[in-house]
Design a protein around this motif. Structure first.
Motif, PDB file in Angstrom:
ATOM      1  N   ASN A 266       0.834  -1.202   0.000  1.00 12.19           N
ATOM      2  CA  ASN A 266       0.000   0.000   0.000  1.00 12.19           C
ATOM      3  C   ASN A 266       0.869   1.254   0.000  1.00 12.19           C
ATOM      4  OD1 ASN A 266      -2.286  -1.576   0.051  1.00 12.19           O
ATOM      5  ND2 ASN A 266      -2.632  -1.364   2.250  1.00 12.19           N
ATOM      6  N   LEU A 267       1.941   1.233   0.810  1.00 13.29           N
ATOM      7  CA  LEU A 267       2.865   2.370   0.838  1.00 13.29           C
ATOM      8  C   LEU A 267       3.492   2.580  -0.529  1.00 13.29           C
ATOM      9  CD1 LEU A 267       4.687   4.524   2.116  1.00 13.29           C
ATOM     10  CD2 LEU A 267       6.186   2.670   2.914  1.00 13.29           C
ATOM     11  N   GLN A 268       3.991   1.508  -1.144  1.00 16.57           N
ATOM     12  CA  GLN A 268       4.679   1.651  -2.425  1.00 16.57           C
ATOM     13  C   GLN A 268       3.731   2.149  -3.515  1.00 16.57           C
ATOM     14  OE1 GLN A 268       7.917  -0.879  -3.434  1.00 16.57           O
ATOM     15  NE2 GLN A 268       7.186  -1.242  -5.513  1.00 16.57           N
ATOM     16  N   SER A 269       2.459   1.753  -3.435  1.00  8.90           N
ATOM     17  CA  SER A 269       1.504   2.192  -4.455  1.00  8.90           C
ATOM     18  C   SER A 269       1.362   3.709  -4.469  1.00  8.90           C
ATOM     19  CB  SER A 269       0.145   1.534  -4.221  1.00  8.90           C
ATOM     20  OG  SER A 269      -0.517   2.082  -3.081  1.00  8.90           O
ATOM     21  N   HIS A 270       1.571   4.345  -3.322  1.00 12.47           N
ATOM     22  CA  HIS A 270       1.506   5.798  -3.249  1.00 12.47           C
ATOM     23  C   HIS A 270       2.883   6.440  -3.397  1.00 12.47           C
ATOM     24  CE1 HIS A 270      -2.711   5.884  -2.113  1.00 12.47           C
ATOM     25  NE2 HIS A 270      -2.478   4.953  -1.200  1.00 12.47           N
ATOM     26  N   LEU A 271       3.912   5.721  -3.014  1.00  7.28           N
ATOM     27  CA  LEU A 271       5.268   6.280  -2.999  1.00  7.28           C
ATOM     28  C   LEU A 271       5.862   6.398  -4.396  1.00  7.28           C
ATOM     29  CD1 LEU A 271       7.624   7.195  -1.129  1.00  7.28           C
ATOM     30  CD2 LEU A 271       8.417   4.818  -1.168  1.00  7.28           C
ATOM     31  N   CYS A 272       5.765   5.325  -5.188  1.00  6.97           N
ATOM     32  CA  CYS A 272       6.460   5.351  -6.483  1.00  6.97           C
ATOM     33  C   CYS A 272       5.772   4.559  -7.582  1.00  6.97           C
ATOM     34  CB  CYS A 272       7.888   4.833  -6.321  1.00  6.97           C
ATOM     35  SG  CYS A 272       7.970   3.092  -5.832  1.00  6.97           S
ATOM     36  N   SER A 273       4.683   3.861  -7.271  1.00  5.33           N
ATOM     37  CA  SER A 273       4.074   2.935  -8.236  1.00  5.33           C
ATOM     38  C   SER A 273       5.086   1.853  -8.608  1.00  5.33           C
ATOM     39  CB  SER A 273       3.565   3.693  -9.475  1.00  5.33           C
ATOM     40  OG  SER A 273       2.571   4.631  -9.104  1.00  5.33           O
TER      41      SER A 273
END
Length: 400
Positions: A266-273
């Motif tokens: 979930n974090l990565q989906s917002h951080l950098c795709s």
């Protein structure tokens, strides 16, 4: 006019990477024409294997690589990472337990973000890689250093970890082979630490990026292989940078329990795709293709390791534990401190590293970047001739 609002206090407290800072200084001096030899960067001097480069070039002809792909990584690459994890870490994982990241650093950052809450204490064996305490702080955690010196081959014990544990301890870092020391825990030592962590319900962040760079017949046994029960509370971080000379490709990954991977995803989906698709295709080739060139690089590192250990050991006042992994040597240089060299008397390894750079034109990283003063880190991931010449300059500088 109203004064501008302040910058982030959290980010303002984060220190620049010490290893990159020293490496940048060395490169600036080289660009200015000085014959500086740098042992600072943890970066193989070899070219990325050609078949990996060819796979990346081929990926440029496929328009599907120019589009968004799953944030957690290409399914085919996650399958290859799962196969590698089973092969090298002894852990059978589903690809859904894997996130492909922008280098190992992002995996480290996200691992702490996933399991650390504000005020949680994270046991950090020292000497440690310079990024760990900063990544812990960014997760609002509190790094608790547990130091093991040269007399312990830089490996902490269960007794030391237990002495540092409090009711606020929720996680620990485990790195074997180690950056900065090259130390490799034995299977028995790894098992003891894993069993202790399971007993106390402590998360383990295990950095395995150097697991394939081992020497003298040693194998870096994964903590989840030594203690299978630890898999439920362990996040493995890894990448292609060191084994395949792919530092600039920025391709790493994290492996862990599904609930931890879910929050990190979930974090990565917002951080950098998603990670760059061309780099993902290159990593797939590296993991799935011939390992011959990776083995040739490992053999070259082994040759250099033996050279640098032997030559540094000739300097009076320097103690050099034998590193069995990675591509670093971490000599204890306390015997050089408090003595006059070239008209100067360094009392810390910060001062000693500055003296070495100025007088011998050799760049090394002081121990303060990784924990207590009194030590230096030298990477032997540089050419054989430069490696020998640099140590010989040190021998001349510190000649009795």
């Amino acid at each position: 006019m109203t004064e501008r609002a302040p910058l982030s206090r959290k980010l303002s407290a984060i220190a620049e990477s010490a290893t990159l800072k020293v490496d940048a200084k060395a490169k600036a001096l080289q660009a200015a024409g000085r014959p500086v030899i740098s042992y600072a960067a943890g970066e193989p001097d070899f070219a990325t294997p050609q078949f990996v480069v060819d796979a990346a070039a081929a990926a440029l002809t496929d328009p599907s690589n120019f589009r968004y792909t799953p944030a957690v990584g290409l399914p085919v690459l996650r399958e290859a990472i799962a196969a590698k994890t089973l092969r090298d870490s002894g852990l059978d994982v589903d690809p859904s337990q894997i996130i492909v990241t922008n280098g190992g650093k992002q995996a480290v950052y996200q691992a702490f973000q996933a399991v650390v809450n504000p005020g949680d204490e994270v046991l950090l064996p020292a000497p440690y890689w310079t990024t760990y305490p900063e990544a812990i702080a960014l997760a609002d955690g509190v790094p608790v250093e547990v130091f093991a010196g040269a007399e312990q081959d830089y490996k902490v014990t269960v007794d030391q970890l237990e002495a540092a544990r409090t009711e606020r301890t929720t996680a620990m870092v485990f790195v074997s082979p180690s950056n900065p020391t090259g130390a490799v825990y034995t299977p028995e030592e790894t098992k003891a630490i894993g069993e202790w962590a399971v007993e106390h319900g402590i998360w383990i962040i295990s950095d395995e990026i150097y697991q394939n760079l081992v020497y003298e017949g040693v194998r870096a046994v994964s903590i989840v292989e030594a203690v299978p029960d630890a898999a439920a509370q362990t996040i493995l971080v890894n990448g292609v940078a060191k084994t395949y000379a792919m530092t600039g490709w920025r391709l790493g990954w994290m492996v862990g329990p599904k609930d931890a991977i879910k929050v990190a995803a979930n974090l990565q989906s917002h951080l950098c795709s998603n990670v760059n698709n061309i780099a993902q295709r290159a990593a797939l080739a590296a993991l799935s293709g011939s390992q011959h060139e990776a083995e040739e690089m490992r053999l070259a590192f082994d040759r250099r390791r033996r050279t640098i250990v032997a030559e540094l050991s000739k300097i009076e006042g320097v103690t050099v534990p034998n590193p069995l992994g990675a591509f670093y040597v971490y000599p204890d240089v306390r015997g050089l401190l408090g003595r006059e060299w070239a008209g100067k008397t360094p009392t810390t390894t910060l001062e000693l590293a500055d003296l070495i750079l100025e007088e011998a034109e050799v760049a090394v990283v002081p121990g303060e970047a990784f924990g207590p003063s009194g030590y230096l880190r030298l990477s032997y991931a540089l050419g054989d001739d430069a490696l020998l010449e640099g140590v010989q300059r040190l021998q001349r500088l510190f000649a009795s």
